[in-house]
Design a protein around this motif. Sequence first.
Motif, short mmCIF file in Angstrom:
data_model
loop_
_atom_site.label_atom_id
_atom_site.label_comp_id
_atom_site.label_asym_id
_atom_site.label_seq_id
_atom_site.Cartn_x
_atom_site.Cartn_y
_atom_site.Cartn_z
N THR A 6 7.94 92.36 3.74
CA THR A 6 7.41 90.77 3.76
C THR A 6 8.81 90.15 4.03
O THR A 6 9.69 90.38 4.02
CB THR A 6 6.65 90.75 2.65
N LEU A 7 8.51 88.67 4.16
CA LEU A 7 9.65 87.78 4.19
C LEU A 7 10.05 87.62 2.85
O LEU A 7 9.21 87.42 1.84
CB LEU A 7 8.97 86.40 4.66
N ASP A 8 11.36 87.41 2.75
CA ASP A 8 11.94 86.88 1.53
C ASP A 8 11.92 85.41 1.36
O ASP A 8 12.97 84.89 1.92
CB ASP A 8 13.22 87.62 1.19
N LEU A 9 11.04 84.64 0.64
CA LEU A 9 10.90 83.19 0.75
C LEU A 9 11.52 82.81 -0.65
O LEU A 9 11.57 83.30 -1.58
CB LEU A 9 9.47 82.82 0.78
N PRO A 10 12.42 81.37 -0.57
CA PRO A 10 12.63 80.69 -1.66
C PRO A 10 11.31 80.17 -2.17
O PRO A 10 10.38 80.12 -1.84
CB PRO A 10 13.54 79.50 -1.01
N ALA A 11 11.49 80.19 -3.71
CA ALA A 11 10.47 79.56 -4.53
C ALA A 11 9.62 78.42 -3.98
O ALA A 11 8.50 78.28 -4.15
CB ALA A 11 10.98 79.47 -5.83
N ASP A 12 10.36 77.63 -3.50
CA ASP A 12 9.81 76.44 -3.02
C ASP A 12 9.35 76.04 -1.64
O ASP A 12 8.96 75.24 -1.11
CB ASP A 12 10.47 75.11 -3.50
N SER A 13 9.31 77.51 -0.86
CA SER A 13 9.01 77.47 0.56
C SER A 13 7.37 76.93 0.92
O SER A 13 6.70 77.57 0.28
CB SER A 13 9.31 78.96 1.11
N PRO A 14 7.40 75.98 1.69
CA PRO A 14 5.99 75.71 2.14
C PRO A 14 5.26 76.89 2.90
O PRO A 14 3.97 76.93 2.97
CB PRO A 14 6.19 74.32 2.95
N VAL A 15 6.01 77.85 3.23
CA VAL A 15 5.18 79.08 4.14
C VAL A 15 4.49 79.68 2.96
O VAL A 15 3.47 80.40 3.41
CB VAL A 15 6.45 79.92 5.12
N ALA A 16 4.75 79.74 1.79
CA ALA A 16 4.09 80.61 0.84
C ALA A 16 2.52 79.95 0.39
O ALA A 16 1.73 80.78 0.35
CB ALA A 16 4.87 80.28 -0.71
N ASP A 17 2.32 78.63 1.02
CA ASP A 17 1.20 78.11 0.78
C ASP A 17 0.12 78.50 2.03
O ASP A 17 -0.88 78.00 1.92
CB ASP A 17 1.26 76.77 0.54
N LEU A 18 0.73 79.09 2.93
CA LEU A 18 -0.16 79.26 4.33
C LEU A 18 -1.00 80.76 4.00
O LEU A 18 -0.70 81.30 2.94
CB LEU A 18 0.56 80.03 5.58
N PRO A 19 -2.20 80.99 4.69
CA PRO A 19 -2.93 81.85 4.54
C PRO A 19 -1.95 83.38 5.19
O PRO A 19 -1.11 83.33 6.01
CB PRO A 19 -4.23 82.03 5.49
N TRP A 20 -1.98 84.46 4.32
CA TRP A 20 -1.26 85.75 4.72
C TRP A 20 -2.16 86.80 5.06
O TRP A 20 -3.53 86.90 4.59
CB TRP A 20 -0.52 86.01 3.61
#
Length: 128
Positions: A6-20
């Motif tokens: 998976t992607l290693d995202l920063p805690a505040d990444s807006p990508v985390a809010d997308l559907p997965w």
Amino acid sequence: MGTLVTLDLPADSPVADLPWVITIGSLGDEEDWEPVVCGPYERAHALALAQAVVADEELMAVVEPLLPRVDAEAIRDEIELARAGVEAPAEAEDDDYEPRRVRPGRAPTEAEVRAGWARIAARLAPVE
């Protein structure tokens, strides 16, 4: 034990809010079957479900965000961004890559997944 990518995202990444989505396939060449794609899920649910599935089997799970785009032009724009970000591949050494081991946690319940779908639908619904 399987593999989770998976992607290693920063805690505040807006990508985390997308559907997965989760794509699950064979880890080796011994099996020949089409990968299974499941989703959409909220990121935490996708990761937990993927971990639960690959924990005890030789499978690979790829957990990645969906990019909801409303028309062909928006999709073309996304393709151009992806193409622009591609650099010539460097000679990678096996030592350059260090996988992170994770322990499977509790997979979400059906009710939790359905609640996540409702939240995703609400985010994707047009505002009137």
